[in-house]
Design an enzyme around this catalytic site. Structure first.
Site, PDB file in Angstrom:
ATOM      1  N   HIS A  58      -0.064   5.192   1.653  1.00 15.34           N
ATOM      2  CA  HIS A  58      -0.267   5.533   3.061  1.00 15.34           C
ATOM      3  C   HIS A  58       0.853   4.905   3.896  1.00 15.34           C
ATOM      4  O   HIS A  58       0.965   3.677   3.971  1.00 15.34           O
ATOM      5  CB  HIS A  58      -1.655   5.044   3.514  1.00 15.34           C
ATOM      6  CG  HIS A  58      -2.123   5.647   4.801  1.00 15.34           C
ATOM      7  ND1 HIS A  58      -3.416   6.123   4.975  1.00 15.34           N
ATOM      8  CD2 HIS A  58      -1.493   5.854   5.983  1.00 15.34           C
ATOM      9  CE1 HIS A  58      -3.538   6.597   6.207  1.00 15.34           C
ATOM     10  NE2 HIS A  58      -2.386   6.428   6.845  1.00 15.34           N
ATOM     11  N   LEU A  59       1.641   5.779   4.489  1.00 16.83           N
ATOM     12  CA  LEU A  59       2.797   5.359   5.295  1.00 16.83           C
ATOM     13  C   LEU A  59       2.411   4.333   6.362  1.00 16.83           C
ATOM     14  O   LEU A  59       1.389   4.474   7.027  1.00 16.83           O
ATOM     15  CB  LEU A  59       3.359   6.616   5.974  1.00 16.83           C
ATOM     16  CG  LEU A  59       4.596   6.475   6.850  1.00 16.83           C
ATOM     17  CD1 LEU A  59       5.804   6.122   6.010  1.00 16.83           C
ATOM     18  CD2 LEU A  59       4.836   7.782   7.606  1.00 16.83           C
ATOM     19  N   HIS A  60       3.245   3.305   6.533  1.00 13.77           N
ATOM     20  CA  HIS A  60       3.004   2.325   7.591  1.00 13.77           C
ATOM     21  C   HIS A  60       4.328   1.672   7.966  1.00 13.77           C
ATOM     22  O   HIS A  60       5.127   1.330   7.106  1.00 13.77           O
ATOM     23  CB  HIS A  60       1.998   1.265   7.146  1.00 13.77           C
ATOM     24  CG  HIS A  60       2.331   0.614   5.832  1.00 13.77           C
ATOM     25  ND1 HIS A  60       2.014   1.194   4.616  1.00 13.77           N
ATOM     26  CD2 HIS A  60       2.970  -0.532   5.538  1.00 13.77           C
ATOM     27  CE1 HIS A  60       2.439   0.412   3.630  1.00 13.77           C
ATOM     28  NE2 HIS A  60       3.041  -0.646   4.166  1.00 13.77           N
ATOM     29  N   GLN A  61       4.533   1.537   9.251  1.00 13.08           N
ATOM     30  CA  GLN A  61       5.737   0.873   9.759  1.00 13.08           C
ATOM     31  C   GLN A  61       5.409  -0.562  10.152  1.00 13.08           C
ATOM     32  O   GLN A  61       4.499  -0.803  10.933  1.00 13.08           O
ATOM     33  CB  GLN A  61       6.273   1.624  10.979  1.00 13.08           C
ATOM     34  CG  GLN A  61       7.324   0.864  11.768  1.00 13.08           C
ATOM     35  CD  GLN A  61       8.572   1.695  11.992  1.00 13.08           C
ATOM     36  OE1 GLN A  61       9.364   1.909  11.089  1.00 13.08           O
ATOM     37  NE2 GLN A  61       8.713   2.199  13.189  1.00 13.08           N
ATOM     38  N   VAL A  66       0.896  -1.158   0.000  1.00 11.30           N
ATOM     39  CA  VAL A  66       0.000   0.000   0.000  1.00 11.30           C
ATOM     40  C   VAL A  66       0.932   1.204   0.000  1.00 11.30           C
ATOM     41  O   VAL A  66       1.423   1.620   1.040  1.00 11.30           O
ATOM     42  CB  VAL A  66      -0.917   0.024   1.241  1.00 11.30           C
ATOM     43  CG1 VAL A  66      -1.808   1.266   1.224  1.00 11.30           C
ATOM     44  CG2 VAL A  66      -1.778  -1.231   1.293  1.00 11.30           C
TER      45      VAL A  66
END
Ligand SMILES: [Zn+2]
Length: 179
Positions: A136-139, A133
């Site tokens: 949208h930033l995600h860690q 994805v």
């Protein structure tokens, strides 16, 4: 939901090339495939849902934590800002600080409830870097055990997951410190 098969396209997660073998639940597969069709950003949609429906384990002020629908390992968490930003350098100081604090808490909670031996933590920035994805930033916070590698990914592009997502969410959320 028919006979153990669920359309996963409406749930949040970062897809990869692996199929999941949900071992405790009558050997059922989730037929999500590598690129489920989505009408909206899953990480913008998740916070509007209940914790159980959104697979959310903790909500902060600028960021929140949820289970990856496509886990590499049982307990694979994602830390996301609420804002729809693509890359880390777009995050505000407040978002950076809270993503960091939630990542630390996620490690402590997973160490406590999952008894893991190590972690893989990181962000894939852009589709060329492997972001499933990429808008949208995600860690990723992936717990690791000394014994977690097995032959499934090699022979069948399948990962065996010993716990269903709902049970994992429940145990992580209930161990998450409040306040
Ligand atoms: Zn979004």
């Amino acid at each position: 939901m028919t006979d153990g098969l669920e359309d996963a396209a409406h749930l949040a997660g970062v897809p990869d090339e692996f199929q999941r073998l949900w071992t405790p639940h009558r050997m059922a597969y989730i037929q999500a495939g590598p690129e489920p069709l989505r009408e909206e950003c899953p990480f913008c949609a998740a916070p509007a849902k209940s914790d159980a429906d959104g697979l959310i384990v903790a909500r902060g002020t600028a960021a929140y934590v949820l289970l990856n629908l496509f886990p590499y390992n049982s307990g694979h968490l994602l830390v996301c800002p609420y804002r729809h930003i693509a890359t880390y350098d777009e995050a505000t100081a407040e978002e950076v600080a809270e993503i960091g604090a939630l990542t630390q808490t996620a490690m402590r909670v997973l160490r406590q409830v999952a008894r893991c031996d190590g972690f893989n933590i990181g962000m894939n920035q852009g589709r060329v870097a492997g972001a499933g994805v990429d808008g949208h930033l995600h860690q990723h916070v992936v717990p690791r055990w000394a014994t977690d590698a097995n032959f499934f990914p090699i022979i069948a592009k399948t990962k065996a997951l010993p716990q269903l997502l709902g049970e994992v969410r429940e145990s992580v959320a209930s161990a998450w410190p409040t306040g």
